[in-house]
Design an enzyme around this catalytic site. Structure first.
Site, PDB file in Angstrom:
ATOM      1  N   ASN A  41     107.468 124.637   6.239  1.00 17.14           N
ATOM      2  CA  ASN A  41     108.188 123.945   7.300  1.00 17.14           C
ATOM      3  C   ASN A  41     109.672 124.297   7.220  1.00 17.14           C
ATOM      4  OD1 ASN A  41     108.995 121.807   9.246  1.00 17.14           O
ATOM      5  ND2 ASN A  41     106.854 121.243   9.089  1.00 17.14           N
ATOM      6  N   GLU A  73     117.753 115.510   4.289  1.00 15.94           N
ATOM      7  CA  GLU A  73     117.320 116.906   4.413  1.00 15.94           C
ATOM      8  C   GLU A  73     118.485 117.887   4.351  1.00 15.94           C
ATOM      9  OE1 GLU A  73     114.777 117.395   7.854  1.00 15.94           O
ATOM     10  OE2 GLU A  73     113.199 116.158   6.985  1.00 15.94           O
ATOM     11  N   CYS A 126     101.408 104.793  18.657  1.00 11.90           N
ATOM     12  CA  CYS A 126     102.157 104.194  17.543  1.00 11.90           C
ATOM     13  C   CYS A 126     102.205 105.055  16.280  1.00 11.90           C
ATOM     14  CB  CYS A 126     101.537 102.846  17.154  1.00 11.90           C
ATOM     15  SG  CYS A 126     101.136 101.789  18.553  1.00 11.90           S
ATOM     16  N   ASP A 139     101.766 123.856  17.650  1.00 13.30           N
ATOM     17  CA  ASP A 139     103.041 123.457  17.041  1.00 13.30           C
ATOM     18  C   ASP A 139     103.495 124.492  16.007  1.00 13.30           C
ATOM     19  OD1 ASP A 139     105.304 121.934  16.573  1.00 13.30           O
ATOM     20  OD2 ASP A 139     104.320 120.576  15.163  1.00 13.30           O
ATOM     21  N   GLU A 178     108.217 117.904  21.094  1.00 17.13           N
ATOM     22  CA  GLU A 178     107.040 117.022  21.081  1.00 17.13           C
ATOM     23  C   GLU A 178     107.090 116.084  22.289  1.00 17.13           C
ATOM     24  OE1 GLU A 178     108.106 118.161  17.872  1.00 17.13           O
ATOM     25  OE2 GLU A 178     106.233 119.175  18.319  1.00 17.13           O
ATOM     26  N   ASN A 196     108.084 125.289  19.173  1.00 17.55           N
ATOM     27  CA  ASN A 196     106.787 125.205  19.843  1.00 17.55           C
ATOM     28  C   ASN A 196     106.924 124.842  21.319  1.00 17.55           C
ATOM     29  OD1 ASN A 196     107.325 122.487  18.250  1.00 17.55           O
ATOM     30  ND2 ASN A 196     106.201 121.946  20.092  1.00 17.55           N
ATOM     31  N   ARG A 212     120.303 118.063   8.788  1.00 22.19           N
ATOM     32  CA  ARG A 212     120.156 119.116   7.765  1.00 22.19           C
ATOM     33  C   ARG A 212     121.451 119.750   7.315  1.00 22.19           C
ATOM     34  NH1 ARG A 212     116.441 120.286  11.308  1.00 22.19           N
ATOM     35  NH2 ARG A 212     114.661 118.947  11.005  1.00 22.19           N
ATOM     36  N   HIS A 224     104.411 105.045  12.743  1.00 20.74           N
ATOM     37  CA  HIS A 224     103.839 104.113  11.767  1.00 20.74           C
ATOM     38  C   HIS A 224     102.701 104.687  10.938  1.00 20.74           C
ATOM     39  CE1 HIS A 224     106.282 100.614  12.651  1.00 20.74           C
ATOM     40  NE2 HIS A 224     106.233 100.972  13.919  1.00 20.74           N
TER      41      HIS A 224
HETATM   42 CA    CA Z   1     107.231 120.669  16.781  1.00 21.62          CA
END
Ligand code: CA
Length: 730
Positions: A430, A107, A646, A342, A221, A297, A159, A650
């Site tokens: 984003n 990124e 998970c 978010d 998060e 967020n 980044r 995944h």
């Molecule tokens: Ca976030």
């Protein structure tokens, strides 16, 4: 892969020497010969004065270099170079490439300084190349523990780096800030910027302002409290820290503004951190002496859990202006009051001077996740305008008088009914950088359309160091019915929108087949460069969006390109490598490239004829599940557990969209046998799969395994229907 310079290149070289001499004659002795880098040798590098405030502030005097992540402090990501332009870009070819020693997402925006290209990669590694030849000068591996992947919401990416005073700075996934010697890459100093055992991570590029290295972090998060820090560029000493959300009000507030901010919160938010991480964007205006930070967020996302009783929850989802010397608060504008989806305001911010209603305004512009494009006065934070740049259903508009969004009914999912809204948590845009061209007056947004399903997690309990969104993900899975499923998937798309920030409207649009496309670069050659999810690196005309040239990169591109020149020759460079948060969205992120993701530095010049090696075919093999002996209710319990414990790594439906994350449906007979030692015993912790014993009980592991066995049998049945093989290949 090199070729002789053309006479056109030579005259360009002479032109740049003239510019360099002119600049010198004007008294800028500290920047002699920096407008280009005639010779890219290490000894030459040592002779050039290092990057400092004067050089970055006057970056337009040395257009051959790219000194800070957005090229300039205003972060416009526009290159004044035009040797490569709309009339000759068809002759662009691969000059050199470098295979990174990792196949995870890339990124980073590179820096190009005096003939050296610096770029960071996954696991926070840093590389320095001879920018003309591609020869690797040095590389640095900070040795981040692979177990840290569990606390990286959005891949183990980085980044970019910052440059100052002969040093290169990188933030590491485990929260360190490291200063490297720009010449040989040795560590000059290193500090831990985050509490060591908490779920913080660093993926954003540092900025250096007035000798302060400014660094934020991520982790909202999970259960962290956001802050941004400033470290002395020479010594690594902490100069100041600004917390973006208030802490426990029974303790003294770190600064007076947090006492005000605390009035917009309720309950005991500090126990789960509150969020508000500054994980990516910053900008700086040297005239106003204001540093701008984009704030993320809430933690948890769900406001009714985070702040029962409501409130705006400052400074979540805000742009905040600070004094770079002290971290003192100056102003803020909150894009999403009482954030619950978010909807970060960490997206790229661009500073420009625009003529609005006959008056030149110093503005700051952002297209945050919430789908509105904002124009603010950057001196005062005054709201000027906001319009939707993608499909937005959570709010009808932003009120012109108050600057606050007018929410649609039901969007707060607090009455027992899930909210299905546009955009979802991937955002209308984003982190992928935008670009502003002063030639066209347009902002180029790597925009996307996507929806989110938000349901209240009614039995929420704080899981320390783990995912704590307060959203019930079991309500957000894709439908099983193929037709319904295809219908939902068709709502996830991407596009370039060329946006007029004064008129607040789209001027042209280029549609993409997928979302999650790369960052932008515009140039004085009327060009716009972008890599995309389909694995193409493309040049368009900046004024009209006509596709002029493309290159098959063999992997999805998400990073932003740059342009630089060495020895009178212009180059365009991009770090290619599919990854980032979308990879956990299973089929949504699926690309049918049929090859292993190959993370590479790609550098282009006119008339180069370089070629990439043939892509390696990718084959996950055949699923080898044991016999399924469970009823539908048991499988559903495993399904629900999988989608709370998970899926964040995944993938939805246990579908992996990338070659570097195992698709658990394809587990071999041996992996099935080792399931518990892997999941609960940490057998593969050195591969990035830590023990989940703190979060998954023995019985729950059995239920999750049962679900995965059922998914493997479903896949086998589908594969039999399609003898050509797999239904989804990254
Ligand atoms: Ca976030």
């Amino acid at each position: 892969m090199k070729h002789k310079a053309s006479s056109e290149n030579k005259s360009f070289f002479v032109f740049f020497l003239f510019v360099a001499l002119f600049v010198t004659a004007c008294g800028d002795n500290d920047r002699a010969n920096n407008s280009d880098s005639p010779v890219a040798t290490e000894s030459q590098v040592n002779m050039v004065p290092p990057v400092d405030a004067t050089r970055i502030i006057n970056a337009d005097r040395e257009p051959g270099n790219w000194l800070t992540t957005g090229r300039t402090y205003d972060e416009q990501r526009y290159s004044p170079l035009k040797q490569i332009n709309a009339s000759n870009v068809g002759r662009l070819g691969l000059s050199w490439y470098y295979d990174f020693p990792t196949n995870r997402g890339m990124e980073a925006t590179p820096l190009a300084i005096d003939g050296v290209l610096y770029v960071s990669g996954s696991w926070s590694m840093v590389y320095a190349f001879n920018a003309a030849s591609g020869a690797l000068l040095w590389q640095y591996n900070p040795g981040v523990s692979k177990e840290k992947a569990l606390q990286a919401c959005c891949d183990v990416v980085n980044r970019g780096v910052a440059a100052w005073g002969g040093k290169i700075y990188v933030g590491t996934l485990d929260g360190r800030l490291v200063a490297l010697d720009a010449v040989d890459g040795h560590v000059v100093w290193e500090v831990q910027t985050t509490p060591k055992d908490a779920a913080y991570s660093i993926t954003g590029a540092p900025r250096v302002v007035k000798g302060n290295v400014i660094i934020g972090n991520g982790g909202a998060e999970y259960d962290v409290r956001g802050f941004v820090s400033a470290y002395d560029a020479e010594t690594g000493k902490l100069n100041w820290r600004f917390y973006t959300v208030p802490g426990d009000p029974s303790q003294p507030f770190e600064n007076p503004i947090l006492e005000q901010a605390a009035k917009t919160w309720h309950g005991e938010w500090w126990k789960i951190g509150g969020g508000g991480t500054v994980w990516d964007s910053m900008a700086y205006d040297p005239d106003l002496d204001l540093l701008y930070i984009g704030v993320g967020n809430g933690a948890p996302w769900n406001r009714q859990i985070r702040s029962p009783g409501g409130g705006d929850n400052l400074f979540l989802s805000s742009i905040v202006a600070l004094r770079p010397d002290t971290g003192e608060y100056v102003w803020h504008y909150q894009t999403t009051p009482g954030e619950s989806w978010d909807y970060t305001a960490t997206q790229h911010m661009i500073l420009a001077d625009l003529k609005i209603d006959g008056k030149t305004r110093k503005v700051i512009m952002q297209a945050p996740k919430n789908g509105f494009f904002y124009v603010l006065d950057r001196a005062t934070g005054e709201f000027l305008s906001a319009r939707k740049y993608t499909r937005v259903t959570w709010a009808s508009h932003v009120d012109q008088e108050t600057g606050r969004p007018v929410e649609a009914p039901g969007v707060r999912y607090d009455s027992g009914v899930p909210a299905v809204i546009f955009p979802g948590s991937q955002g209308g845009h984003n982190w992928h950088p935008m670009s502003y061209s002063p030639d066209t007056g347009l902002v180029y947004i790597p925009a996307q359309q996507n929806l989110g399903v938000y349901a209240d997690e009614v039995d929420f309990s704080h899981k320390p160091g783990f995912y704590n969104t307060g959203v019930d993900w079991t309500k957000a899975t894709l439908p099983d019915d193929p037709k319904q499923r295809a219908g939902v998937l068709s709502q996830f798309t991407g596009f370039i929108t060329a946006w007029d920030p004064v008129a607040q409207k789209e001027v042209w649009r280029f549609p993409h087949s997928n979302l999650w496309n790369g960052g932008m670069l515009s140039t004085a050659g009327n060009l716009l460069f972008q890599g995309n999810a389909d694995g193409q690196f493309v040049a368009y005309t900046a004024d009209s969006g006509k596709q002029l040239w493309s290159f098959e990169a063999q992997t999805g591109i998400v990073a932003a390109p740059i342009s630089y020149s060495v020895g009178g020759k212009q180059y365009v460079a991009v770090a290619a490598g599919w990854g980032g948060s979308l990879i956990t969205f299973g089929e949504v992120a699926g690309r049918s490239k049929g090859s292993v993701n190959r993370s590479r530095m790609l550098v282009f010049e006119l008339d180069a004829k370089g070629e990439l090696p043939e892509p390696v075919p990718f084959d996950r093999g055949t699923p080898e599940p044991p016999v399924l002996s469970a009823d539908a209710a048991t499988i559903q319990r495993g399904d629900d557990l999988y989608h709370t414990r998970c899926f964040a790594c995944h993938g939805e439906g246990a579908i992996s969209a990338v070659s570097f994350i195992p698709d658990l449906r394809y587990m071999s007979a041996q992996t099935h046998e080792l399931f518990k030692p892997i999941v609960l015993g940490g057998l593969y912790k050195d591969r990035g799969m830590p023990s989940m014993a703190p979060y998954i009980s023995n019985e729950e592991a059995d239920l999750i395994h049962t679900y995965l066995i059922s998914r493997a049998h479903q896949l086998l049945a589908e594969m039999q229907k399609r003898p050509s093989g797999q239904i989804l290949e990254p």
